[in-house]
Motif scaffolding. Structure first.
Motif, mmCIF file in Angstrom:
data_model
loop_
_atom_site.group_PDB
_atom_site.id
_atom_site.type_symbol
_atom_site.label_atom_id
_atom_site.label_comp_id
_atom_site.label_asym_id
_atom_site.label_seq_id
_atom_site.Cartn_x
_atom_site.Cartn_y
_atom_site.Cartn_z
ATOM 1 N N LYS A 153 0.819 -1.220 0.000
ATOM 2 C CA LYS A 153 0.000 0.000 0.000
ATOM 3 C C LYS A 153 0.850 1.265 0.000
ATOM 4 O O LYS A 153 1.933 1.294 0.593
ATOM 5 N N PRO A 154 0.333 2.322 -0.661
ATOM 6 C CA PRO A 154 1.098 3.569 -0.737
ATOM 7 C C PRO A 154 1.362 4.179 0.642
ATOM 8 O O PRO A 154 0.590 3.991 1.581
ATOM 9 N N VAL A 155 2.449 4.927 0.707
ATOM 10 C CA VAL A 155 2.852 5.608 1.941
ATOM 11 C C VAL A 155 3.030 7.093 1.622
ATOM 12 O O VAL A 155 3.713 7.445 0.661
ATOM 13 N N ILE A 156 2.372 7.946 2.414
ATOM 14 C CA ILE A 156 2.612 9.396 2.309
ATOM 15 C C ILE A 156 3.509 9.768 3.480
ATOM 16 O O ILE A 156 3.124 9.618 4.639
ATOM 17 N N LEU A 157 4.720 10.214 3.174
ATOM 18 C CA LEU A 157 5.668 10.579 4.228
ATOM 19 C C LEU A 157 5.514 12.051 4.593
ATOM 20 O O LEU A 157 5.321 12.893 3.712
ATOM 21 N N THR A 158 5.603 12.350 5.888
ATOM 22 C CA THR A 158 5.561 13.729 6.385
ATOM 23 C C THR A 158 6.930 14.145 6.896
ATOM 24 O O THR A 158 7.463 13.513 7.818
ATOM 25 N N TYR A 159 7.466 15.195 6.298
ATOM 26 C CA TYR A 159 8.686 15.807 6.822
ATOM 27 C C TYR A 159 8.368 17.209 7.323
ATOM 28 O O TYR A 159 7.404 17.834 6.886
ATOM 29 N N HIS A 160 9.189 17.689 8.253
ATOM 30 C CA HIS A 160 9.113 19.094 8.644
ATOM 31 C C HIS A 160 10.428 19.753 8.236
ATOM 32 O O HIS A 160 10.584 20.137 7.099
ATOM 33 N N SER A 161 11.384 19.823 9.172
ATOM 34 C CA SER A 161 12.655 20.477 8.885
ATOM 35 C C SER A 161 13.705 19.444 8.488
ATOM 36 O O SER A 161 13.775 18.354 9.069
ATOM 37 N N ILE A 162 14.538 19.800 7.493
ATOM 38 C CA ILE A 162 15.688 18.962 7.136
ATOM 39 C C ILE A 162 16.914 19.702 7.688
ATOM 40 O O ILE A 162 17.463 20.616 7.064
ATOM 41 N N SER A 163 17.288 19.334 8.911
ATOM 42 C CA SER A 163 18.381 20.034 9.602
ATOM 43 C C SER A 163 18.930 19.116 10.691
ATOM 44 O O SER A 163 18.361 18.051 10.962
ATOM 45 N N ASP A 164 20.033 19.561 11.312
ATOM 46 C CA ASP A 164 20.753 18.682 12.234
ATOM 47 C C ASP A 164 20.278 18.723 13.677
ATOM 48 O O ASP A 164 20.933 18.164 14.548
ATOM 49 N N GLY A 165 19.172 19.389 13.963
ATOM 50 C CA GLY A 165 18.679 19.428 15.340
ATOM 51 C C GLY A 165 18.216 18.056 15.813
ATOM 52 O O GLY A 165 18.183 17.103 15.034
ATOM 53 N N ARG A 166 17.848 17.991 17.088
ATOM 54 C CA ARG A 166 17.540 16.684 17.663
ATOM 55 C C ARG A 166 16.078 16.497 18.027
ATOM 56 O O ARG A 166 15.731 15.568 18.752
ATOM 57 N N THR A 167 15.198 17.390 17.567
ATOM 58 C CA THR A 167 13.780 17.226 17.922
ATOM 59 C C THR A 167 13.098 16.303 16.896
ATOM 60 O O THR A 167 13.648 16.047 15.819
ATOM 61 N N PRO A 168 11.903 15.822 17.239
ATOM 62 C CA PRO A 168 11.168 14.966 16.291
ATOM 63 C C PRO A 168 10.844 15.659 14.968
ATOM 64 O O PRO A 168 10.522 14.988 13.994
ATOM 65 N N LEU A 169 10.937 16.985 14.939
ATOM 66 C CA LEU A 169 10.619 17.709 13.696
ATOM 67 C C LEU A 169 11.774 17.721 12.715
ATOM 68 O O LEU A 169 11.615 18.151 11.581
ATOM 69 N N GLU A 170 12.954 17.297 13.157
ATOM 70 C CA GLU A 170 14.144 17.448 12.327
ATOM 71 C C GLU A 170 14.714 16.112 11.845
ATOM 72 O O GLU A 170 14.889 15.186 12.639
ATOM 73 N N ILE A 171 14.974 16.056 10.548
ATOM 74 C CA ILE A 171 15.681 14.921 9.941
ATOM 75 C C ILE A 171 16.958 15.513 9.359
ATOM 76 O O ILE A 171 16.909 16.529 8.656
ATOM 77 N N SER A 172 18.107 14.894 9.635
ATOM 78 C CA SER A 172 19.370 15.496 9.197
ATOM 79 C C SER A 172 19.482 15.425 7.672
ATOM 80 O O SER A 172 18.938 14.514 7.038
ATOM 81 N N PRO A 173 20.212 16.378 7.066
ATOM 82 C CA PRO A 173 20.396 16.345 5.611
ATOM 83 C C PRO A 173 21.006 15.023 5.134
ATOM 84 O O PRO A 173 20.623 14.515 4.074
#
Ligand SMILES: [Zn+2]
Length: 257
Positions: A6-26
């Motif tokens: 089944k298809p997956v819709i991914l949710t991103y917020h910030s692409i950065s090096d912080g450590r919160t759940p909102l951030e995924i590193s580059p």
């Protein structure tokens, strides 16, 4: 279709090096996109919703990429990777905060204010083929508004995006993932579909106005990310959803304070 595809819709917020759940590193983001390039079919949100509405068979291993809030690092860090790999994405914009930061009222205390894109950057990305949708004018909990306020949030944000980028803004994303029947009905008068934060893969009978998504935070381990399209992945995401419900936490990670 095989339940596990089944298809997956991914949710991103910030692409950065912080450590919160909102951030995924580059670096992690680039690794994830490389994996998708080789192992998935990245569709636009428009393509996925068209398949759902027509009840057409879903493309196997389909993924839609969405980015909430319009962080400036989408322009700086995410877009170059997506362009290089030829992957489409939709960015949901809270229009009155653009060119400023995500410091809207109701933000959880662990969120560090970060800059959002301005209209010149958004226009540049729209010209490159990235899609933009509305995330309201002022990022409120829409379920707490009266009908006039709700209409303002839905109509003004759509009109401004379309005016600024000279293209239709056909999709909406509920702030904090919060919606109820009258909010959904109002959204359906203006838009062709809407994303929620309710965690899950996209079932063939999914409501195009309450599309479930999978937050990138849940799959920041590459071993989980690579299990996408398997039954174990579906079970893992369903378990994350259940845990939040048991704790009476709102859907999604980006709960209102
Ligand atoms: Zn948001």
């Amino acid at each position: 279709m095989d339940a596990a595809l089944k298809p997956v819709i991914l949710t991103y917020h910030s692409i950065s090096d912080g450590r919160t759940p909102l951030e995924i590193s580059p670096a992690l983001f680039a690794a994830q996109m490389e994996w998708l390039k080789g192992n998935a079919r990245v569709l636009s949100l428009e393509e996925l919703v068209a398949l759902l509405v027509k009840r057409s068979p879903m493309a196997a291993r389909a993924v839609v990429l969405t980015f909430d809030d319009g962080f400036r690092d989408f322009h700086a860090a995410a877009a170059p990777v997506l362009r290089k790999l030829g992957l489409s994405a939709t960015v949901f914009l809270p229009t009155s905060f653009l060119g400023r930061s995500n410091a809207w009222p109701g933000q959880p205390s662990w969120v560090t204010p970060q800059p959002l894109m301005d209209w010149a950057e958004i226009r540049e990305l729209a010209d490159q083929g990235f899609a933009f949708g509305s995330h309201s004018v002022s990022h409120p909990d829409l379920t707490a508004l009266n009908a006039t306020e709700l209409e303002f949030e839905l109509e003004k944000s759509k009109r401004e995006i379309e005016l600024r980028i000279n293209r239709p803004a056909e999709f909406f994303c509920y702030p904090y993932g919060r919606w109820k029947a009258d909010v959904r009905a109002a959204v359906a008068r203006h838009y062709r579909g809407a994303c929620s934060t309710g965690a899950g893969v996209v079932e063939p009978d999914a409501d195009p106005y309450a599309l479930p998504r999978v937050d990138a935070h849940y799959v920041r381990s590459m071993s989980w990310f690579r299990r996408m399209f398997t039954r174990r992945f579906e079970a893992y995401i369903a378990a994350r959803r259940t845990i939040r419900r048991l704790r009476r936490q709102p859907e999604g990670i980006y709960a209102r304070a």
